[in-house]
Structures are given as structure tokens and as C-alpha cells.
Write a protein that holds these residues in place. Sequence first.
Motif, short mmCIF file in Angstrom:
data_model
loop_
_atom_site.label_atom_id
_atom_site.label_comp_id
_atom_site.label_asym_id
_atom_site.label_seq_id
_atom_site.Cartn_x
_atom_site.Cartn_y
_atom_site.Cartn_z
N UNK A 214 0.83 -1.21 0.00
CA UNK A 214 0.00 0.00 0.00
C UNK A 214 0.86 1.26 0.00
N UNK A 215 2.17 1.10 0.26
CA UNK A 215 3.06 2.27 0.27
C UNK A 215 3.60 2.59 -1.12
N UNK B 130 -5.66 -3.04 6.97
CA UNK B 130 -4.39 -2.31 6.92
C UNK B 130 -3.43 -2.98 7.89
N UNK B 131 -2.31 -3.49 7.36
CA UNK B 131 -1.42 -4.31 8.19
C UNK B 131 0.05 -4.01 7.90
N UNK C 100 -9.94 -11.67 0.45
CA UNK C 100 -9.62 -10.60 1.41
C UNK C 100 -8.47 -9.79 0.85
N UNK C 101 -8.44 -8.50 1.19
CA UNK C 101 -7.37 -7.63 0.70
C UNK C 101 -6.55 -7.12 1.88
N UNK C 102 -5.24 -7.35 1.80
CA UNK C 102 -4.33 -6.97 2.88
C UNK C 102 -3.49 -5.79 2.41
N UNK C 103 -3.70 -4.62 3.02
CA UNK C 103 -2.91 -3.44 2.68
C UNK C 103 -1.65 -3.48 3.53
N UNK C 104 -0.61 -4.06 2.97
CA UNK C 104 0.62 -4.31 3.71
C UNK C 104 1.58 -3.11 3.66
N UNK C 105 2.59 -3.14 4.49
CA UNK C 105 3.67 -2.15 4.57
C UNK C 105 3.19 -0.78 5.06
N UNK C 106 2.18 -0.76 5.95
CA UNK C 106 1.76 0.54 6.51
C UNK C 106 2.87 1.14 7.38
N UNK C 107 3.83 0.29 7.79
CA UNK C 107 4.95 0.80 8.61
C UNK C 107 5.84 1.76 7.82
N UNK C 108 5.71 1.75 6.49
CA UNK C 108 6.51 2.65 5.66
C UNK C 108 5.85 4.03 5.51
N UNK C 109 4.61 4.17 6.03
CA UNK C 109 3.88 5.43 5.90
C UNK C 109 3.96 6.24 7.19
N UNK C 110 3.72 7.55 7.09
CA UNK C 110 3.71 8.37 8.30
C UNK C 110 2.39 8.15 9.05
N UNK C 111 2.32 8.67 10.26
CA UNK C 111 1.17 8.42 11.14
C UNK C 111 -0.14 8.89 10.51
N UNK C 112 -0.10 10.06 9.87
CA UNK C 112 -1.32 10.60 9.27
C UNK C 112 -1.83 9.69 8.14
N UNK C 113 -0.93 9.24 7.30
CA UNK C 113 -1.31 8.35 6.19
C UNK C 113 -1.86 7.03 6.73
N UNK C 114 -1.25 6.54 7.81
CA UNK C 114 -1.72 5.28 8.42
C UNK C 114 -3.15 5.44 8.93
N UNK C 115 -3.43 6.58 9.54
CA UNK C 115 -4.78 6.83 10.07
C UNK C 115 -5.81 6.87 8.95
N UNK C 116 -5.46 7.54 7.84
CA UNK C 116 -6.36 7.62 6.69
C UNK C 116 -6.66 6.23 6.15
N UNK C 117 -5.61 5.41 6.02
CA UNK C 117 -5.79 4.05 5.50
C UNK C 117 -6.64 3.21 6.45
N UNK C 118 -6.37 3.32 7.74
CA UNK C 118 -7.13 2.55 8.73
C UNK C 118 -8.62 2.91 8.66
N UNK C 119 -8.91 4.19 8.45
CA UNK C 119 -10.31 4.64 8.34
C UNK C 119 -10.96 4.06 7.09
#
Length: 417
Positions: free
Chosen positions: A285-286, A342-343, A313-332
Motif C-alpha cells: 500500500x506504500x 491495513x497491516x 480478502x485484501x491486505x494493505x501491507x507495509x503501513x509501517x513505511x507510511x507516516x502516522x497521518x497516512x496510516x490513520x487515513x488508511x485505517x479509516x
Amino acid sequence: MTRAWVLHPDIKAPGTRRAADLALEEAVSLALALPDLEVVGATVVPLRDPHPGHLFGTGKISELKTLLEDNEIELVLVDGPVTPVQQRNLEKEWKVKLLDRTGLILEIFSDRAATREGVLQVEMAHLSYQRTRLVRAWTHLERQRGGLGFVGGPGETQIEADRRAIDEQLVRLRRQLDKVVKTRELHRKARAKVPYPIVALVGYTNAGKSTLFNRLTGAEVMAKDMLFATLDPTMRAVQLPTGADVILSDTVGFISDLPTELVAAFRATLEEVLAADVIVHVRDISHPETEAQARDVRTILDGLGVNEETPQLELWNKIDKLDDEAQEVLATRAARDDTVFATSAITGAGLDAFLEAVTYALGEERRQDDLRLSFSMGRQRAWLFEKGLVETETQDEDGYLLSVNWSARDRARFESL
């Protein structure tokens, strides 16, 4: 080490969606997947209309020739299709060996295939590819597993002899492959008797499938930041939070513009997808082109003939490569869809919710049912006992009365007997 230069012909055709710089970056990653190559440089070549005989125009060919000579290049990798005539003419002009995208991917497949079936299928794909290029041809059959040496072209009589030799070799390989496939079929039937559901991981190459596989299974599958790190099916048992066992299958990564003959060559690794009870689409996802990559994966799945009823099922992987704000948007965004998660396979974030969803998708909730079987249904009765589904049994003049505790999956299998 072979000194190589990567060229990406940027053809502005209708429907072109990929950014040229990102396509070039992926092509370089492909080249780096071969251990014997030193990628000296890479260039995007704008191209309005491909020349039928030379691919590029006269001026561009001359300009590139100077570039290649100055850098002492031995191999040119063209990120796209090159006809046999174009390949022969460019090699003659530049005095280098040339591989197109299909040829490069075949070299990688040759280098990575590990199982007997994988090796056989790579050889068949390689021979089929060679056969179409005998107009400028490889010297003979010593090149069937790869090699990057410069070669010349034989005469017409030699072309016919090579073609015949290739056809004979393909027949021999198909016979060997048939035997290996039968062995795999026996293994698959043995697994079906367990019976553990199969959860297949699919996705664009380098999306993080093998890293996820290793985290969930504790296996030591090759997991590198490299395209096509996995080329053979790898399967391990995993216990879900409910205690149910499943078989997790890691598969070859998909890639855009993958020629159909290469998809066919890896039917072995993709067979597990067709037999899967749940398909998990792992996405990086990054990545800037994650949406385009996802479309490519879905296109290949459709082409394989995946059953529309198979849960995905769809796994949005590599959220650890995104900043906190982007992670929050994806989680929403992911929270709005109960099939999206989002994982991070690296940190483990989001995997618990994903595993619960796998359990639900498999429909492993169990229920109590009463069954009546006639005396003639001995096979079905034996199957129920073999699977440990029978709670109680009584018998009367008409047959057997059984109380069973089973899942919807068990019931479907019973009804198919």
C-alpha cells in the motif's frame, strides 16, 4: 559480472497508465534480481511510434550506441516486447547482446525455480520462447536454462534443425512434467483428506507475501526486497485464533505485462490459488502505483478462472513505511470494508483482525445436525466417522440415525460424495 544497461521505451499509447520513471525503476529491480548482472545505468526512451525493424529511430539508435560504447556495455535489457527482427538489428548495430522483458523474466525464473516441476516448466517456457526467435537464433540447445553470452545466427537449414530439436525436447519435457504433475495431484488428494482449508497469498511481486508467510508460519522462506523472490509454491500449516488449522500457500508474485506463456509456465504455483478456500490479495500500500498493481493482479486472477464464489480478502501491507497521518487515513478507509485490512507483516500490526476474518470467511462455525442414512450409504457413513464428525449413532430397520457436529464446509463435502 555482465555490464548491463536498462532501456524503458516510453510508448505513449492509448490507455497507458504507468509513469515512465516508476516503470524504469521496476525494470531495474528485475535486472538486479539476476546475480550475474551489474546494472551500470538505465534510461527512459520516449517513443511515439515503434519502428518495425529497429524499434527506435536512426538518430536514437546512434545516440544510444555512443552511450553503450562509452560505458562498455555487454547486455542491453529492453523493458518491453522486442520482435526477433528488431532484436537482430539492434544487436548488429550496437554489438551487444539484447534481452526483452520476456527474456529477462525467463532468465530470472531459470535462476530461481527450485522444485522439479518449476524447473521443467521454466525449461518449457524458455524453449517455446527460443523457438519464436530462431529467425536470429540462439546457437543451439545449450541455452535452454539461460546464460548471457553473445551468439550468432545460423543458416536456414540450421534453423529448421533447431526448430525440430526444440519440438522434440518440448515433447520429452511434457512427458516428464506429466509424471511430476501426477505426483503433485496425489499430494493434493492427500491434503484434501486432512482436510485443512487452503488460504492462498497472492499479489504483485515484492508486495510482502513471503514476509507475511514467514511471520504467520515461522517458516524460513526467502523474503528479500527483490522481485520474484518466490517462484515455487510453499505451503505450511497455520493455526487460526479459533484453533482451526489451515494450510497457508505462498505463491509467485504477479507483474504487469507478464506474457501469457509465463503465467502458463507457473500453473504449478497458481494451481494452489484455484484450489484455495480463501484468497488473500497482499498489496504494497506504500507503493506509488499500488492501485495499478492491484488491477494487474485482479486481471491475472480473472484470467486464471478463479471461482467468483471463493472469498477474497485484501491486505494493505507495509503501513509501517507510511507516516502516522497516512496510516490513520488508511485505517479509516479499511474500516469501511470488512474484507480489507491495513497491516504490516514486519510489525504485526492489524494481523489479529485479519486472521479473525480468515476464520469467518472459511465459515468454520460448527452446528449440530441429525442425519438419516440408508444401509446402502456405507461410504458416506464411513467418511463421517473418518472425519470425526459423528457425536452419536443409532440404528433401526431403515438404516442409521446420526447426530453430527460439523461446519458448512464439512456439510458441502459430505453432499458432494
